[in-house]
Scaffold this motif. Structure first.
Motif: not given
Length: 125
Positions: A27-32, A51-52, A101-103
């Motif tokens: 449903i979603g993705i977001f950065n740090e 990145g992360t 998630h990393y890298n």
């Protein structure tokens, strides 16, 4: 007494069939920094997430003893938290789960439960 036992067995079989996983979607993705987007109706993200980053999925149904795996390209998601989802009658109908998630480079967002693929339609840039 025999009729009551048969009725109870029938009802329990109906309930157990309804407790399986009906749907699992990204449903979603977001950065740090918390900047992100809703990806429910997209095939490709608007922003780059190198990145992360964090992702959210929703699973409707029973998750007991199930193995949930989330990947973006080659990056495996690490469980952060889960929040219950209730219907208007206050019955538990699913969970919202957050992963880190990393890298990340780029790739498809995959949601698998017990090695069964439920969602992989969104490409993450």
């Amino acid at each position: 007494m025999k009729k009551i036992t048969l009725i109870l067995l029938f009802i329990s079989s109906l309930i157990s069939e309804n407790l399986d996983i009906q749907k699992a979607v990204a449903i979603g993705i977001f950065n740090e920094n918390g900047v992100g987007e809703n990806i429910q109706h997209l095939t490709t993200t608007k922003n780059d997430y190198n990145g992360t980053c964090f992702s959210k999925i929703v699973i409707f149904g029973n998750l007991n003893n199930s193995s949930v795996k989330v990947k973006i390209g080659n990056s495996r998601g690490h469980f952060i938290k889960a929040s219950p989802i209730y219907n208007d009658k206050k019955l538990l109908i699913g969970k919202e789960i957050t992963f880190k998630h990393y890298n990340i480079n780029k790739g498809y967002f995959e949601v698998k439960i017990d090695n069964k693929l439920y969602d992989s339609k969104v490409f993450i840039k």
